[in-house]
Every structure is written in C-alpha cells, then in structure tokens.
Design a protein around this motif. Structure first.
Motif, short mmCIF file in Angstrom:
data_model
loop_
_atom_site.label_atom_id
_atom_site.label_comp_id
_atom_site.label_asym_id
_atom_site.label_seq_id
_atom_site.Cartn_x
_atom_site.Cartn_y
_atom_site.Cartn_z
N LEU A 167 0.83 -1.20 0.00
CA LEU A 167 0.00 0.00 0.00
C LEU A 167 0.87 1.26 0.00
O LEU A 167 0.58 2.22 -0.72
CB LEU A 167 -0.92 0.00 1.22
CG LEU A 167 -2.14 -0.92 1.17
CD1 LEU A 167 -2.81 -0.96 2.54
CD2 LEU A 167 -3.13 -0.45 0.13
N LYS A 168 1.93 1.25 0.81
CA LYS A 168 2.81 2.41 0.87
C LYS A 168 3.57 2.59 -0.44
O LYS A 168 3.75 3.73 -0.91
CB LYS A 168 3.80 2.25 2.03
CG LYS A 168 4.59 3.50 2.34
CD LYS A 168 3.68 4.60 2.85
CE LYS A 168 4.46 5.83 3.24
NZ LYS A 168 3.59 6.92 3.73
N TYR A 197 2.58 1.69 -3.46
CA TYR A 197 1.67 2.24 -4.45
C TYR A 197 1.33 3.69 -4.15
O TYR A 197 1.14 4.49 -5.08
CB TYR A 197 0.39 1.40 -4.50
CG TYR A 197 -0.56 1.85 -5.59
CD1 TYR A 197 -0.42 1.37 -6.89
CD2 TYR A 197 -1.57 2.75 -5.33
CE1 TYR A 197 -1.28 1.78 -7.90
CE2 TYR A 197 -2.44 3.17 -6.34
CZ TYR A 197 -2.28 2.69 -7.62
OH TYR A 197 -3.12 3.10 -8.61
N GLU A 198 1.26 4.04 -2.88
CA GLU A 198 0.98 5.42 -2.52
C GLU A 198 2.07 6.35 -3.04
O GLU A 198 1.79 7.44 -3.55
CB GLU A 198 0.86 5.53 -1.00
CG GLU A 198 0.57 6.92 -0.49
CD GLU A 198 0.58 6.98 1.03
OE1 GLU A 198 1.62 7.34 1.61
OE2 GLU A 198 -0.46 6.66 1.63
N PHE A 234 -7.96 10.94 -5.02
CA PHE A 234 -7.25 11.19 -3.77
C PHE A 234 -8.21 11.61 -2.66
O PHE A 234 -8.12 11.13 -1.52
CB PHE A 234 -6.19 12.27 -4.01
CG PHE A 234 -5.41 12.65 -2.79
CD1 PHE A 234 -4.78 11.71 -2.02
CD2 PHE A 234 -5.31 13.99 -2.41
CE1 PHE A 234 -4.06 12.07 -0.89
CE2 PHE A 234 -4.60 14.36 -1.30
CZ PHE A 234 -3.97 13.40 -0.53
N ASP A 272 -10.31 8.58 -1.61
CA ASP A 272 -9.49 7.63 -0.85
C ASP A 272 -9.27 8.12 0.58
O ASP A 272 -9.28 7.32 1.52
CB ASP A 272 -8.16 7.43 -1.56
CG ASP A 272 -7.30 6.37 -0.89
OD1 ASP A 272 -7.69 5.18 -0.92
OD2 ASP A 272 -6.26 6.72 -0.32
N GLU A 273 -9.08 9.42 0.76
CA GLU A 273 -8.90 9.96 2.11
C GLU A 273 -10.18 9.84 2.92
O GLU A 273 -10.14 9.52 4.12
CB GLU A 273 -8.47 11.44 2.03
CG GLU A 273 -7.03 11.63 1.61
CD GLU A 273 -6.05 11.02 2.59
OE1 GLU A 273 -6.20 11.25 3.80
OE2 GLU A 273 -5.14 10.30 2.14
N GLU A 311 -10.46 6.26 3.92
CA GLU A 311 -9.48 5.95 4.97
C GLU A 311 -9.94 6.49 6.32
O GLU A 311 -9.79 5.82 7.36
CB GLU A 311 -8.13 6.55 4.60
CG GLU A 311 -7.03 6.27 5.61
CD GLU A 311 -5.72 6.91 5.21
OE1 GLU A 311 -4.80 6.95 6.04
OE2 GLU A 311 -5.62 7.37 4.05
N ASP A 346 -2.37 15.81 3.73
CA ASP A 346 -3.37 15.40 2.75
C ASP A 346 -4.59 16.31 2.78
O ASP A 346 -5.12 16.69 1.72
CB ASP A 346 -3.79 13.95 3.02
CG ASP A 346 -2.65 12.97 2.83
OD1 ASP A 346 -1.68 13.33 2.15
OD2 ASP A 346 -2.74 11.85 3.37
N TYR A 386 -7.49 0.71 -5.06
CA TYR A 386 -6.44 1.72 -5.12
C TYR A 386 -6.91 2.90 -5.97
O TYR A 386 -7.63 2.70 -6.96
CB TYR A 386 -5.17 1.15 -5.73
CG TYR A 386 -4.41 0.18 -4.85
CD1 TYR A 386 -4.91 -0.23 -3.61
CD2 TYR A 386 -3.19 -0.34 -5.24
CE1 TYR A 386 -4.22 -1.11 -2.81
CE2 TYR A 386 -2.48 -1.22 -4.44
CZ TYR A 386 -3.00 -1.61 -3.23
OH TYR A 386 -2.31 -2.47 -2.44
#
Length: 697
Positions: A289-290, A292-293, A330, A333-334, A337, A355, A540
């Motif tokens: 995950l990191k 790909y981030e 983005f 996704d935030e 999360e 972010d 993702y």
C-alpha cells in the motif's frame, strides 16, 4: 572494666509501615477461559488496585521490589489463565488509569503496572501465541447469539464486513442513541471509551456494574490489543520487541487479516500461506500500500508540474482533466481511509494533515478556475494557478513521506512536532511584546512614519536587522526614540531569541530520549490503520472512482445483498490484476533471495487458544484453592525447571517448540534478578526496623 555491647531491638515508633513490610494480601484474579471481556477487566482492576497503592515510577516497578506483585501476576496469568482477552483488558485498564490525574501519582503507577504486565505476559508466550493474544478482537456477544440463531449467517448478508470502521464496535447495539455516540470523533470518542472502563472500576467490591442494562465495554467491541494500545498511547508496550515483531509481520504481509476474496470471507488474523491464500489478498499488505501510494503521488506530481508549466488560461487541457481525476480519487481515498480507520487513528498520522491541506488547495483551485472560465475573468484564472502553486509546499514532502518509515527520519519527526508545539506557545509572548512596541513606535513617530511602514521596520528589527532601528531611532522621536529602541533591540534580539533557542534545545533533548518510542508508535499506528480495516475490497486510487461511479448509484434503489459484494470483487480483480502481478513477481524474486522470508514466526501453527483450552483439566472449577490459585494447568510450554533438567532430544521438532520456553541464559538472568530484589528488600527492612543500644555494665 570490660565493656559489653548488648544489641536489642528498639521499640517500633508509631508510624506508617514501609511499603516493603506492609504489602496487603492481593488476591490473584480468578479468570476462566470463557469469561467475558468485562469480567476480565473487573478481575484485573481489583488486583491492580490492591497491589499498587504507593506512587512508583515505571523503572521502579520494572526493576525493584515494588513490582513483586506484578511478577506474581504475570506468573499466574502465564500458567493458569487462558482467556484470550487478557492483554486487551490490561491495555484498556492502562488507558483508564493513565487518564486519571489524582495528584499523587498512584494512578500513573497503576497505568505503568498494567503496561508492564501486558508485555511481560507476552514474553512468556511463544511468538505465535503472542500473535493470537495481540490480534484477538473482543467479540460482540449479541452478534454471536444472533449468528448462532440464524445458522451462522451474518444478519446483514456480510455487508458489515465490507465497509465498517475500526471503531464501529457497538453500531449494532440495541440502544437507539448508542450508534450516534459511536460515530463521534476525536476527544468525544476517547471520553466515551474512557467512561466505559470507569463504570467497571468505580465500584470495586459491589455488584452494581453487573446490574447495568448496557454493557459498559461495548465501545471496545471488535478492537484488538494493538488497537487499544494505540488508542491508550501505550508507547512502551508498542515499542517492545515482541510487539514490534508482530507489527513488522503485518507490515511485510506475514500476518494477514483476509486470505481470500469471496462473498462470505471473514476478517481473521492468520499467517500468510502462499499456496492457499488468494493472490489478491496481497493488496491489503501495508508495505505494498505504501509503495503504491508513493507511485500515485509521483504521478500526481508529474501532472501537477505539467499543468502549471503549460498554464492554459483559456481552456482545460487533457493533462488538467487527468489532474482533476487524480484529485477526485485522492479525495475519495482519504474519505474512505477516515471512515475505515476512525478519527483517532487518522489524526495520529501527521501526513494526513498534509493530505487535508492538499485537498483544500485543490478544491479552491478548481472553484476559482471554473468560475474564472465561466465568467471569462482571466485575472481570477491567474489567481487560481497561483493558488495551485502552493500545492508544492505539501506535495513534495508528501512524496518523500516514505522516509518517515526509516528509523533516522522517523525519529526526527516527533522531535520537530514537539518543538513546533513549544514554538507556537512561545510565539504568544513574542506577539504580545511585538504589538506593544509597534503601538508605541507608531504613536510616537506618527508624524514621520505611517503604521504599515513602522510595522515593517519593527518586523525587520525583530528578525535581526538591529541596525535599522538604530538608524531611525532619532527620526521617530529625539527624546523617547533612542531609549525605547535600545530596550526593544535588547529584548527582541537577545532576551527573546536566546530564550527561544534554549527552550527549543531543551525540548529537543527531552523528546529525543523517547523519540524511538514515538517513532515506533507512529509506525505502529500507520500499520494498524492500513491493515486492520474491515473493508474486504479496497480499491487503489484512481480505480476507486470506478467503484464509486458504478455501485454507489445502484445502492439508492436496489437492495444491498451479496450481489453487490460479488460485483465489487469482480471489478477489483479486473482492475488490479497488473498490480497483483507486480507484487507476485516481487515476492517470487525476494523468495529466491531469502527463502525463509515468510517463516519468521516460531511456534505451533495451530490455534493456541483451543489447544490450551482442550488440555486443561475438566474438574479445575472444583479444585481451586481458597487462596485464589488454581491447580497448575498443563500447557504446551515448558517450565524453566524442565528446560534446565530435561535432556534435549536428538530430533526435536523445532517448528512446534522453538520459542516456547526461555533459554538457559534468560533463566539465569531471571534468577539473578530475583535474588537481587530479595536482597534489596532485606536490607531495606533491616534499615527501617532495628537499632543498637550500648549498655555499660
């Protein structure tokens, strides 16, 4: 005439007994394997309250005789208790006692005691048993009863496991207003969880807690021990080697929570098996995950540079359209999360602040850009591009945020964070002094300098250009100008700046001593935030926009059933197949280099809870001693005596017994520490008890 010296004991004065000689008899907790979490918390709180009644520091409880009762408790828990919620209960109590400020330090000592017992208990277990205790989630008894009545089928068709937050624990409570309380964020949620434990510990010797209609531990449902430790700020516990090995295993994907993608998959901690696990389950590994981030932010940065370099004022270019898509993915996704992790975990990561600022700048840019194009106001369009230029202040550090996972850079971040807090506090005094002198200089020299001009002059002086003040002090006022300027320069350049430098230096020195614990805490929170989500299908970015555009509108008029979950799984497999291919190629290459990469955890692979439960004597309930001890329960772990006396077989199965018992050196060190503690206690008792009286005969 000879002198005879006769030694006799002096009468004991009327005073309080020393802690060493007057320890009360604390009854050890009688915890059964099937006891609920609330019962375990209650039993442990009674013992901790009786055993820790004097203020003691963490090191005193760890190294001196003040922690003798804790060693007894650890031995009792490791040999006679098999309840899987023991570590969860200890860390919940650590949070409870740590939040109490009694002014005497007793609550802090009890909080430290709970933390010490928790990690010492884990060191008595094999590594695989420690994994099961740390990742055991507190079950919801009501849900278990409903699932049993419905034939073990989820009441919501598995949708609860598809998208729920880490702290959704009591969302299925029967109380109508309880769900709204769970959805609170930040300090409100912390207060709610704290009050839930307080209800169990406020009444030590009465049974009024059992008469409560609602379970006071309901907010902790579906939390594991590591998540409770992160919420409770148990940084010493999280920094222990046995705990960090578990977290590192989660980071590397050796420990996973989802092993297959199917409609009825359930979240459960397990060890990764490359033969049986679904390859798409590797998408949930925090390390990938990191990675790909970082790749996503690099693409984000390239689109950002292309839009700013081109700066088409009159139309929207394809690169700008892609930038808007990246911004939307983005942002979504935030939001996901935040919902999955909860506000407590989300706020613990400092990069999430970056972010949010990046999203805010992007929204402002988009609004100004569209309004400017609609009204043909190109001045507003230029302002929009200027606002977008501010994005680099946060995007470039965000791309390099992967460096914070290294020990060196990760250690500096907590130091800078604390220094920033102290700096902001000190700036309050600076602003007060600044506005005081600015007002005085503006009024005294109002005939010569305007207020904006004087404000700029005072700012230059404050930032070190003292000569500017000396050049104009006579122009301000020939009488009051020179003395006021000398006072201001001395106060700002010498006193305030020197004090600020010294304060920041002390802050850095204070924090750097615990910077490792701070770094490991932030690292642990990130791993837990990325891995323990209850969402089965995690898309993702920017693929998450596809799931949003396809399935979210259908939820408005179609029932939520297994077809939605199956559809999300099909879409995930179709869109993320290339990413999974890259991950499998990487793992194949690393396995060739390091064949033992996924075999770092030792001990039995079967469930330790069931095994420890099955080998317990059936009549143990009837054979308890009245002192609170139970008969020693047979266990797969060998005792220290067995390790020292039993000869080692020639062909021992290292997979089953490695890590189960301490080594010979550990046993000798433990025995030596116990002897030192007994000697210290003996010397202290002799110093406080006896005197020498000389009698001449």
């Amino acid at each position: 005439m000879p002198i005879r010296v006769k030694s006799r004991r002096l009468p004991t004065p009327d005073r309080g007994l020393s802690p060493i000689s007057s320890q009360p008899d604390a009854q050890l907790p009688d915890i059964e394997h099937d006891d609920s979490f609330r019962d375990v918390v209650k039993q442990l709180s009674l013992y901790i309250t009786d055993a820790i009644y004097m203020p003691s520091t963490f090191e005193q409880l760890r190294t001196t005789s003040a922690g003798d009762d804790l060693r007894v408790l650890v031995e009792h828990l490791s040999t006679r208790v098999t309840n899987p919620a023991v570590v969860n209960a200890l860390l919940a109590l650590r949070w409870h006692y740590g939040a109490i400020n009694d002014g005497r330090g007793i609550s802090e000592a009890r909080a430290n005691a709970c933390e010490i017992v928790a990690w010492r208990f884990l060191t008595r277990l094999s590594e695989r048993e420690a994994v099961e205790f740390c990742l055991y989630e507190i079950p919801d008894e009501a849900d278990e009863a409903n699932s049993s009545a419905n034939g073990d089928e989820p009441a919501d068709g598995g949708e609860s496991n598809e998208r729920t937050s880490l702290l959704h624990h009591a969302s299925r409570s029967s109380s109508p207003g309880h769900h709204s309380e769970i959805n609170r964020s930040g300090s409100s949620r912390r207060n709610m969880l704290f009050k839930s434990i307080s209800k169990l510990t406020m009444s030590r010797h009465s049974s009024d807690v059992e008469e409560l209609e609602e379970d006071p531990t309901a907010p902790f449902i579906h939390l594991n021990a590591l998540e409770i430790a992160a919420i409770a700020d148990a940084k010493r516990f999280l920094s222990q080697h046995v705990v960090q090995k578990i977290i590192t295993g989660i980071w590397n994907g050796e420990i996973i929570f989802w092993d297959r993608l199917s409609v009825h998959s359930e979240k459960k901690p397990r060890f990764y098996n490359a033969v049986t696990a679904d390859p798409f389950s590797r998408l949930r590994v925090p390390k990938y995950l990191k990675a790909y981030e970082v790749a996503f932010f690099i693409g984000f940065l390239l689109l950002y540079y292309s839009v700013l370099i081109e700066q088409n004022r009159y139309s929207i270019t394809p690169s700008e359209i892609m930038l808007y898509i990246w911004f939307a993915a983005f942002f979504y996704d935030e939001v996901s999360e935040y919902i999955d992790a909860g506000s407590i975990f989300y706020a613990a990561d400092v990069w999430n602040l970056f972010d949010m600022i990046m999203i805010a700048i992007g929204v402002v840019f988009a609004v100004l850009r569209f309004v400017g194009l609609y009204k043909a106001d190109y001045t507003l369009v230029d302002i929009a591009f200027d606002v977008l230029s501010l994005e680099a202040l946060f995007m470039v550090p965000r791309v390099c945020s992967i460096l914070s996972l290294s020990p060196y850079w990760g250690t500096l971040i907590p130091c800078l964070k604390e220094m920033g807090k102290d700096f902001l506090k000190f700036m309050i005094l600076v602003i007060i002094v600044y506005f005081g002198f600015l007002t005085t200089f503006s009024l005294v020299g109002r005939e010569t300098y305007t207020f904006p001009h004087m404000a700029m002059i005072v700012t230059k002086i404050f930032f070190g250009s003292s000569y500017v003040g000396f050049d104009i002090m006579d122009d301000i006022d020939p009488i009051f100008g020179p003395p006021l300027m000398f006072i201001f320069v001395t106060l700002s350049s010498i006193l305030l700046m020197g004090s600020l430098t010294g304060m920041l230096s002390n802050s850095f020195s204070r924090v750097i001593t615990h910077a490792r614990e701070e770094y490991l805490y932030v690292y642990s929170v990130y791993v837990l935030e990325a891995s323990t989500s209850n969402r089965l299908t995690h898309f993702y970015p920017p693929f998450n926009l596809l799931a949003l555009a396809i399935f979210r509108p259908l939820r408005l008029f179609l029932p939520s059933d297994d077809k939605f979950r199956q559809g999300r799984i099909v879409l995930l497999r179709a869109t993320h197949a290339p990413i999974v291919g890259v991950i499998k190629a990487y793992e194949w290459f690393t396995k060739k280099v390091n064949p033992d990469g996924f075999d770092n955890f030792r001990g039995p692979r079967s469930s330790s809870f069931n095994k420890r439960q099955s080998i317990a004597p059936l009549d143990r309930l009837d054979n308890r001693s009245r002192s609170g001890f139970r008969r020693r329960m047979p266990t797969s772990r060998r005792t220290s005596t067995e390790v020292l006396n039993k000869p080692k077989p020639l062909h021992e199965d290292t997979e089953d017994f490695a890590g189960d018992a301490p080594s010979d050196m550990e046993v000798q060190i433990s025995d030596l520490s116990a002897k030192i503690d007994r000697l210290t206690a003996l010397v202290a008792s002799l110093q406080s008890g006896a005197g020498i009286e000389t009698v001449r005969t």
